[in-house]
Each structure stands twice: as structure tokens, then as C-alpha cells.
Write a protein that holds these residues in place. Structure first.
Motif, short mmCIF file in Angstrom:
data_model
loop_
_atom_site.label_atom_id
_atom_site.label_comp_id
_atom_site.label_asym_id
_atom_site.label_seq_id
_atom_site.Cartn_x
_atom_site.Cartn_y
_atom_site.Cartn_z
N GLU A 132 126.33 -95.85 30.76
CA GLU A 132 127.63 -96.40 31.08
C GLU A 132 127.60 -97.92 30.92
OE1 GLU A 132 130.30 -96.97 35.10
OE2 GLU A 132 129.38 -95.01 34.74
N ASN B 25 130.23 -101.70 30.64
CA ASN B 25 131.53 -102.33 30.84
C ASN B 25 132.00 -102.95 29.53
OD1 ASN B 25 131.40 -101.68 33.57
ND2 ASN B 25 130.42 -103.61 34.10
N ASP C 164 139.33 -88.93 27.90
CA ASP C 164 138.78 -90.18 27.40
C ASP C 164 139.24 -90.41 25.96
OD1 ASP C 164 137.51 -90.38 29.81
OD2 ASP C 164 135.60 -89.59 29.05
N LYS D 122 135.72 -98.73 30.65
CA LYS D 122 134.40 -98.16 30.79
C LYS D 122 134.01 -97.48 29.47
CE LYS D 122 132.83 -98.84 35.04
NZ LYS D 122 131.50 -99.46 35.30
N TYR E 266 131.12 -95.07 27.54
CA TYR E 266 130.06 -94.09 27.78
C TYR E 266 129.40 -93.75 26.46
CZ TYR E 266 132.60 -93.63 32.16
OH TYR E 266 133.23 -93.89 33.35
N GLU F 276 122.54 -92.13 38.64
CA GLU F 276 123.84 -91.48 38.53
C GLU F 276 124.75 -92.05 39.61
OE1 GLU F 276 123.06 -87.30 38.77
OE2 GLU F 276 122.51 -87.14 36.64
#
Length: 361
Positions: A60, A62, A232, A269, A271, A316
Motif C-alpha cells: 500500500e 500514498n 477500485d 491510496k 495498491y 496488515e
């Protein structure tokens, strides 16, 4: 034989008596503490049994939304605004005139140079005819020709300055808010407006340099613009900064959003799938005891608390991977950690699972 004075003898007696009273009081307090500990019994804890389990290998990061093209419209020359056309929040085509600066002095200079050029051209024509019949020196002709070319250069120079007084949209896009008013005296430090191209949105994000192997040109990442959205968005990697940032040791990556219209500058975000899932021992994050040098977990061995140093890996939302210090089958204390003492007896109330602990948080 030497005798102490009466006052000093009395002081020593008082001091000795006070010391005896304090010593007796400390022994009583220590005995009372032991009695309370015995009466309290072993600490009541809940445990989980350490076992390797599959974890999602998703990284993950930013990210920041960036417009495909963005520019601040500034004047190149100093002067007073005589025309201003800033359709705030509207779409404009490339080449649309946004503003004009007063160029009357430059226009006058061009007019003057054109008059001088006209006279110089006539002079060059006469000198050329005279030179053909040997009625004029070559040097006089060259001076006249040079003067004519100088006037042409002056006209080109003033025309370039006039072109700078006209501010046009460099590309098609959405114009931002107007920052100046008509008639204002502006310079290159003033921003008239901004223009952004939003038909294609970019997203920039950073990753630690040890993840450079999972970033591939043309690869796809998932982007979540709003936490309330269920689905997403997808973005394609189009560029990777070749140099790692020295201050943070991070790698900068740029992607293009395939659909969706988030506002430039928005936080998102990102991923990234780091490969196939792996198996690891996971424990709740809140059961780890931080220390100035080490991180510790409390294990239950033979009914007693055992404190062990650990090393952690991937994280996590609520759990963390244990890479060293815990073996499969170990009983890890997850509740009542603060009441456990090294090598003290503990009472196991129940055996939990990670799913049960996440559900109760």
C-alpha cells in the motif's frame, strides 16, 4: 576512655531508633506486597497458537493526483493589462487569447523603424545602380546595405516584444480562477490564471527502494480515490524515476488513470500486487511490547510467562508478521499482556483466533 557528649549521644540514639522503625516498616510493606500477589493469583490471559497462514502480499502506498498538463499563465513582459479573457472553470482551446498588455510604445517603435527601413531600401537601390556603372565605392554600398538590414532586425525585435504582450492558452484545457483584474500593472511574478488538461489524469506515488522489483513499465495498480467507494480504479505505470530520493530512499512512480475524474492534488491510496501470497506467522499488533532496543512478545511455557525478543516483517491493518522469535505451536499472549510478569504463573482463560480478535476490535 573517651565519652561522647550528652547531646551527641542522644542524637545517635534517635537516629538508630529511626532507622530501625523504617527498616521494620519496609519489611512489613514487602511482606504485604507478597501477600497481595499470592492472594491475587496468576494473571488471566487469552492466547493464540502461532501457526503459518497465508497473507495477502499487497503493498500500500500514498499517491497524489496530477493533471496531464498544468501551467501558470504569467506575462513575459511588464505592463498594464488592456484585455483580459479568463473564463473561470471553462474549457478553452489551444491558442485562445487570455490577456493582452499595453503595447502602444512598441507599436510606435515598429512604425518608426518601418519608415527608416523604407528610406534605407531606396538608398540601397540607388547605390546599387551607381555601383554597377562604377559611380560609387563598394564600401559606401556596404554601409547602406548594413543600415537597411539593421532596421529589419529592429522591426523583428520589436515584433517579438509585441508577441510577448499577448498571453495565449498553450494547450486545450480547463482555466482556473482569475488572479488579476483588468487594468492591473503586471510583471512576470504575477499569475493571471492557471490552466489544466484533465482529459487524462496521472497519479504519482512513492515506494521504498527495496520494492523496485515489483514495479514494471506497463504494469497495473489499483487506486482507491474515496474510502466510501466499493470498487477500485485501475492505473497503468508509464514512468519510473531512475534516481532514488536520497533523503527518504524512496522510488517515485507515475501512472495514468484509465477511468475516473478525481481532482488534481487529491490524495489517493495505491495498491500494488507484490507477487503470490506467502505463509507467515501473524500476531495482533497491540500485543507487541515496544522497547528502546527490542520488541517483545509474551509466550506461555509450562504455565508461566516467558518474554522473548522478536523481529517483525510485513504489516496488515491489525496484524503483523513475526519473522524471528516465535515458532509454530507457541502460545502467544494477546490479552492481559500488561498483567504478566517474567517467569510468573499465568492462567489461560481461552484460546482465540486472529479472526475472532479482528471481529472484536
Amino acid at each position: 576512655m573517651y565519652l561522647l557528649p550528652k547531646k551527641l549521644h542522644f542524637f545517635c540514639f534517635i537516629t538508630f531508633s529511626t532507622f530501625m522503625v523504617v527498616a521494620c516498616k519496609d519489611k512489613k510493606q514487602e511482606a504485604a506486597t507478597k501477600d497481595r500477589q499470592k492472594s491475587a493469583g496468576p494473571a488471566v490471559v487469552d492466547i493464540i497458537v502461532a501457526a503459518p497462514q497465508s497473507i495477502s502480499n499487497i503493498v500500500e502506498a500514498n499517491g497524489t493526483v496530477v493533471a496531464n498538463e498544468y501551467v501558470e499563465l504569467r506575462p513575459e513582459v511588464t505592463g498594464r493589462l488592456i484585455y483580459l479573457n479568463v473564463p473561470e472553470g471553462k474549457f478553452v482551446n489551444k491558442g485562445t487569447v487570455i490577456a493582452r498588455i499595453n503595447d502602444a510604445d512598441l507599436q510606435a517603435q515598429i512604425a518608426k523603424s518601418k519608415v527608416q527601413l523604407d528610406l534605407a531600401e531606396k538608398t540601397v537601390d540607388r547605390y546599387k545602380q551607381l555601383l554597377a556603372v562604377n559611380g560609387l565605392n563598394q564600401s559606401d554600398y556596404d554601409v547602406a546595405l548594413n543600415q537597411m538590414n539593421g532596421y529589419k532586425a529592429d522591426i523583428a525585435y520589436y515584433q517579438a516584444l509585441i508577441d510577448k504582450t499577448v498571453i495565449k492558452a498553450p494547450f486545450s484545457g480547463i482555466v482556473g480562477l482569475r488572479q488579476v483584474s483588468p487594468g492591473a500593472y503586471v510583471s512576470s511574478t504575477n499569475i493571471i490564471a492557471t490552466i489544466q488538461q484533465l482529459d487524462k489524469i496521472k497519479i504519482d506515488f512513492t515506494l521504498p527502494e527495496n520494492y523496485n522489483t515489483i514495479i514494471k513499465m506497463g504494469g497495473t495498480v489499483r487506486v482507491k480515490v474515496d474510502e466510501n467507494e466499493q470498487s477500485d480504479l485501475k492505473a497503468t505505470i508509464i514512468a519510473i524515476e531512475p534516481q532514488v530520493t536520497a533523503a527518504t530512499r524512496n522510488l517515485k512512480v507515475r501512472t495514468v488513470l484509465q477511468n475516473g475524474k478525481p481532482n488534481p492534488g487529491a490524495f489517493v491510496k495505491v495498491y500494488i500486487n507484490a507477487g503470490t501470497d506467502k505463509k507467515a506467522i501473524m500476531v495482533p499488533t497491540n500485543c507487541i511490547i515496544p522497547d528502546d532496543k527490542n520488541k517483545q512478545l509474551v509466550l506461555v511455557k509450562n504455565g508461566h510467562a516467558s518474554f522473548v525478543n522478536i523481529e517483525t516483517g510485513d504489516r496488515e491493518a491489525s496484524n503483523v508478521e513475526i519473522t524471528k522469535g516465535v515458532n509454530p505451536g507457541d502460545s502467544v499472549v494477546v490479552t492481559g499482556v500488561l498483567f504478566a510478569r517474567p517467569k510468573s504463573p499465568v492462567h489461560v482463560r481461552s484460546v482465540k483466533t486472529l479472526d475472532q480478535l479482528v471481529a472484536t476490535q
